[in-house]
Design a protein around this motif. Structure first.
Motif, PDB file in Angstrom:
ATOM      1  N   HIS A  67       0.239  90.912 -27.230  1.00 12.74           N
ATOM      2  CA  HIS A  67       1.465  90.933 -26.429  1.00 12.74           C
ATOM      3  C   HIS A  67       1.819  92.346 -25.998  1.00 12.74           C
ATOM      4  O   HIS A  67       2.189  92.593 -24.843  1.00 12.74           O
ATOM      5  CB  HIS A  67       2.602  90.317 -27.260  1.00 12.74           C
ATOM      6  CG  HIS A  67       3.937  90.374 -26.573  1.00 12.74           C
ATOM      7  ND1 HIS A  67       5.012  91.059 -27.095  1.00 12.74           N
ATOM      8  CD2 HIS A  67       4.360  89.825 -25.399  1.00 12.74           C
ATOM      9  CE1 HIS A  67       6.039  90.938 -26.273  1.00 12.74           C
ATOM     10  NE2 HIS A  67       5.672  90.199 -25.241  1.00 12.74           N
ATOM     11  N   GLN A  68       1.681  93.311 -26.903  1.00 15.66           N
ATOM     12  CA  GLN A  68       1.991  94.699 -26.573  1.00 15.66           C
ATOM     13  C   GLN A  68       1.057  95.248 -25.512  1.00 15.66           C
ATOM     14  O   GLN A  68       1.444  96.088 -24.705  1.00 15.66           O
ATOM     15  CB  GLN A  68       1.905  95.563 -27.834  1.00 15.66           C
ATOM     16  CG  GLN A  68       3.038  95.295 -28.825  1.00 15.66           C
ATOM     17  CD  GLN A  68       2.892  96.119 -30.080  1.00 15.66           C
ATOM     18  OE1 GLN A  68       1.874  96.789 -30.298  1.00 15.66           O
ATOM     19  NE2 GLN A  68       3.905  96.071 -30.943  1.00 15.66           N
ATOM     20  N   ARG A  69      -0.168  94.774 -25.480  1.00 14.20           N
ATOM     21  CA  ARG A  69      -1.130  95.235 -24.473  1.00 14.20           C
ATOM     22  C   ARG A  69      -1.004  94.485 -23.160  1.00 14.20           C
ATOM     23  O   ARG A  69      -1.734  94.739 -22.211  1.00 14.20           O
ATOM     24  CB  ARG A  69      -2.551  95.091 -25.017  1.00 14.20           C
ATOM     25  CG  ARG A  69      -2.868  96.086 -26.141  1.00 14.20           C
ATOM     26  CD  ARG A  69      -4.026  95.646 -26.996  1.00 14.20           C
ATOM     27  NE  ARG A  69      -5.202  95.325 -26.195  1.00 14.20           N
ATOM     28  CZ  ARG A  69      -6.269  94.672 -26.667  1.00 14.20           C
ATOM     29  NH1 ARG A  69      -6.269  94.269 -27.927  1.00 14.20           N
ATOM     30  NH2 ARG A  69      -7.294  94.417 -25.906  1.00 14.20           N
ATOM     31  N   GLY A  70      -0.077  93.559 -23.087  1.00 11.45           N
ATOM     32  CA  GLY A  70       0.158  92.853 -21.839  1.00 11.45           C
ATOM     33  C   GLY A  70      -0.768  91.691 -21.592  1.00 11.45           C
ATOM     34  O   GLY A  70      -0.800  91.125 -20.499  1.00 11.45           O
ATOM     35  N   ILE A  71      -1.566  91.355 -22.598  1.00 10.77           N
ATOM     36  CA  ILE A  71      -2.508  90.246 -22.425  1.00 10.77           C
ATOM     37  C   ILE A  71      -1.772  88.906 -22.511  1.00 10.77           C
ATOM     38  O   ILE A  71      -2.094  87.954 -21.801  1.00 10.77           O
ATOM     39  CB  ILE A  71      -3.630  90.334 -23.474  1.00 10.77           C
ATOM     40  CG1 ILE A  71      -4.431  91.630 -23.247  1.00 10.77           C
ATOM     41  CG2 ILE A  71      -4.540  89.119 -23.414  1.00 10.77           C
ATOM     42  CD1 ILE A  71      -5.464  91.900 -24.296  1.00 10.77           C
ATOM     43  N   LEU A  72      -0.764  88.835 -23.407  1.00  5.62           N
ATOM     44  CA  LEU A  72       0.064  87.634 -23.511  1.00  5.62           C
ATOM     45  C   LEU A  72       1.428  87.909 -22.910  1.00  5.62           C
ATOM     46  O   LEU A  72       1.994  89.003 -23.091  1.00  5.62           O
ATOM     47  CB  LEU A  72       0.239  87.226 -24.980  1.00  5.62           C
ATOM     48  CG  LEU A  72      -1.019  86.730 -25.730  1.00  5.62           C
ATOM     49  CD1 LEU A  72      -0.659  86.384 -27.160  1.00  5.62           C
ATOM     50  CD2 LEU A  72      -1.630  85.522 -25.029  1.00  5.62           C
TER      51      LEU A  72
END
Length: 271
Positions: A250-255
């Motif tokens: 989530h932090q990496r923007g994947i989710l």
């Protein structure tokens, strides 16, 4: 007048001294201080102006009595007028050059440097400052060297007691320095500085992924919510580990926020 000034400059100095209620010697002393500072700053010690002080155009004015605002305004006005005089008038007569274009008969520095703003001697050495060309001449043990002063606006000489013979220290807006930090001029030009070897470009850091070519990185595909990281089959520790993995995605923007919240709720429901 004791200082060597052009007739036009002498007349201007007399007029300025009369308007400011100062002696011509005091105005000339400040004129040399402003000239030493390249026309933009001055360090001075003039009894008629409260003793020691500093001036910087458009900025700072310091006098012996820091609360004497009238004296500060007087010094600021005087220095600004002298700065304008230096910029619009030939203040110092040109030095007579020798036929060979080298040293003058009365001066020890190369004639092509022109007229110095200040000269003096310290610890067995002589110096001459040329702010208009960013040059400094120093004679020691019969050898004269010329340096490029760069961005330094020399405002004075650092007084030394019992320093090593042949050393001279100066003060500028950057503090105290000596010739070891300057570049010596060779044949009228600044000697070229050695070119430092270029450092290799750093390898860019990234999370585990793939490089198709230098500088091109592909983000790893997001883990499937059906995988072992997001669909634990063990106890509470496995579920918390899976939530931490989801938080990283989530932090990496994947989710997205919605995907992360939904899966987190699903996992917490298994506890």
């Amino acid at each position: 007048m004791t200082a060597a000034l052009t007739p036009e400059a002498e007349q201007s100095v007399d007029d300025i001294a009369r308007r400011y209620g100062l002696s011509t010697d005091a105005v000339v002393a400040m004129l040399y201080a402003v000239n030493s500072g390249g026309g933009t700053m001055a360090q001075f010690s003039i009894p008629e102006l409260g003793g020691s002080g500093q001036w910087m155009r458009g900025g700072m004015t310091m006098v012996g009595n820091m609360f004497d605002n009238a004296l500060k305004a007087r010094v600021d006005g005087l220095c600004n007028e002298l700065s304008q005089l230096l910029a619009t008038t030939v203040v110092f007569p040109p030095a007579a050059t020798s036929p060979a274009g080298g040293f003058t008969a009365n001066n020890w520095w190369p004639a092509d440097l022109g007229v110095p703003s200040s000269t003096g001697a310290q610890n067995g050495s002589r110096y001459a400052v040329f702010p208009s060309t960013a040059r400094l001449a120093v004679e020691s043990n019969g050898v004269t060297r010329v340096y490029d002063t760069g961005q330094h606006q020399i405002g004075g000489v650092q007084q030394q007691q019992g320093g090593p013979a042949g050393t001279v220290s100066f003060t500028s807006q950057f503090g105290t320095f000596d010739t070891t930090g300057l570049v010596e001029v060779t044949g009228g030009q600044v000697a070229a500085a050695p070119v430092a070897a270029s450092a290799p470009e750093p390898i860019p850091y990234a999370e585990p992924g793939t490089y198709s070519e230098p500088g091109t990185y592909s983000e790893p595909a997001p883990q499937s919510v059906a995988g072992t990281a997001t669909a634990p089959t063990g106890g509470p520790d496995d579920i918390f580990t899976a939530i931490e993995s989801l938080a990283g995605l989530h932090q990496r923007g994947i989710l997205t926020d919605e995907e992360f919240a939904a899966k987190k709720s699903e996992l917490l429901g298994r506890l």
